[in-house]
Write a protein that holds these residues in place. Structure first.
Motif, PDB file in Angstrom:
ATOM      1  N   ILE A   1     -13.948   8.634   0.678  1.00  0.00           N
ATOM      2  CA  ILE A   1     -12.530   8.931   0.483  1.00  0.00           C
ATOM      3  C   ILE A   1     -12.287  10.435   0.525  1.00  0.00           C
ATOM      4  O   ILE A   1     -11.362  10.909   1.189  1.00  0.00           O
TER       5      ILE A   1
ATOM      6  N   ALA B   1      -3.879  14.517  -0.352  1.00  0.00           N
ATOM      7  CA  ALA B   1      -3.775  13.054  -0.334  1.00  0.00           C
ATOM      8  C   ALA B   1      -5.124  12.418  -0.658  1.00  0.00           C
ATOM      9  O   ALA B   1      -5.188  11.420  -1.398  1.00  0.00           O
ATOM     10  N   ARG B   2      -6.189  12.983  -0.131  1.00  0.00           N
ATOM     11  CA  ARG B   2      -7.528  12.462  -0.438  1.00  0.00           C
ATOM     12  C   ARG B   2      -7.843  12.610  -1.917  1.00  0.00           C
ATOM     13  O   ARG B   2      -8.393  11.702  -2.540  1.00  0.00           O
TER      14      ARG B   2
ATOM     15  N   SER C   1      -5.869  10.061  -3.821  1.00  0.00           N
ATOM     16  CA  SER C   1      -6.298   8.674  -3.590  1.00  0.00           C
ATOM     17  C   SER C   1      -7.693   8.379  -4.125  1.00  0.00           C
ATOM     18  O   SER C   1      -8.026   7.217  -4.371  1.00  0.00           O
ATOM     19  N   HIS C   2      -8.515   9.397  -4.347  1.00  0.00           N
ATOM     20  CA  HIS C   2      -9.863   9.110  -4.840  1.00  0.00           C
ATOM     21  C   HIS C   2      -9.839   8.536  -6.254  1.00  0.00           C
ATOM     22  O   HIS C   2     -10.774   7.858  -6.677  1.00  0.00           O
ATOM     23  N   TYR C   3      -8.737   8.739  -6.967  1.00  0.00           N
ATOM     24  CA  TYR C   3      -8.658   8.208  -8.332  1.00  0.00           C
ATOM     25  C   TYR C   3      -8.571   6.685  -8.355  1.00  0.00           C
ATOM     26  O   TYR C   3      -8.848   6.081  -9.404  1.00  0.00           O
ATOM     27  N   ALA C   4      -8.233   6.060  -7.237  1.00  0.00           N
ATOM     28  CA  ALA C   4      -8.237   4.594  -7.186  1.00  0.00           C
ATOM     29  C   ALA C   4      -9.632   4.047  -7.496  1.00  0.00           C
ATOM     30  O   ALA C   4      -9.775   2.978  -8.100  1.00  0.00           O
TER      31      ALA C   4
END
Length: 167
Positions: A21, A56-57, A60-63
């Motif tokens: 990610i 954005a990366r 989104s890595h917290y998902a």
């Protein structure tokens, strides 16, 4: 041991997912935020150098990263049970360390998310960034020490196997 193997595979999958990610540049940048960033100015400078894709990366890595402490914390907890079941004092210490390492990661994530979301709309407090950095460094120290002590990738644990042979 089967639980530990499954948890090890899940931990490795989470770690690989985070690297995919983030990508190599962002993985390095995230580590930089975790271990060298103790002021809001430094945080803004690091994040300010990111592109929109990088931001954005990061977001989104917290998902995956919100679940990662639970996964590796459980791995270390189970490995401690497996190896120290005959030493209640040691077992308590190892379990407490596994819990604390994961808890520090959760706290660090929450503070970094808060700082990241505040960028551009309000001042990011130095205390917030400093606390996140302290949590991150403590997390790394505890978790790396646990990895050296518990060696979750190794089976059986040589010291334990030798003791069982002697018994």
């Amino acid at each position: 041991m089967a639980d530990v193997r499954k948890l090890l595979a899940l931990t490795a999958t989470c770690q690989l997912s985070l690297v995919i990610i983030l990508g190599p540049k962002m993985a390095k940048s995230l580590l930089e935020i975790q271990v060298t960033c103790f002021t809001a100015a430094r945080f803004r400078a690091i994040v300010g150098a990111w592109s929109n894709l990088d931001r954005a990366r990061f977001a989104s890595h917290y998902a995956v990263d919100v679940w990662y402490p639970l996964v590796y914390g459980t791995l270390m907890w189970r490995r401690a049970e497996e190896l120290a079941d005959r030493r209640p004092d040691l077992l308590k210490l190892l379990k407490a360390s596994a819990f604390l390492g994961a808890l520090l990661d959760v706290a660090e994530n929450a503070m970094h998310i808060r700082a990241f979301c505040a960028l551009g709309t309000e001042d990011v407090p130095d205390a917030l960034v400093c606390a996140a950095g302290v949590c991150a460094v403590a997390k790394w120290v505890i978790n790396l020490a646990l990895c050296v002590i518990l060696r979750p990738w190794q089976s059986p644990w040589p010291a334990l196997a030798d003791k069982e042979k002697l018994a």
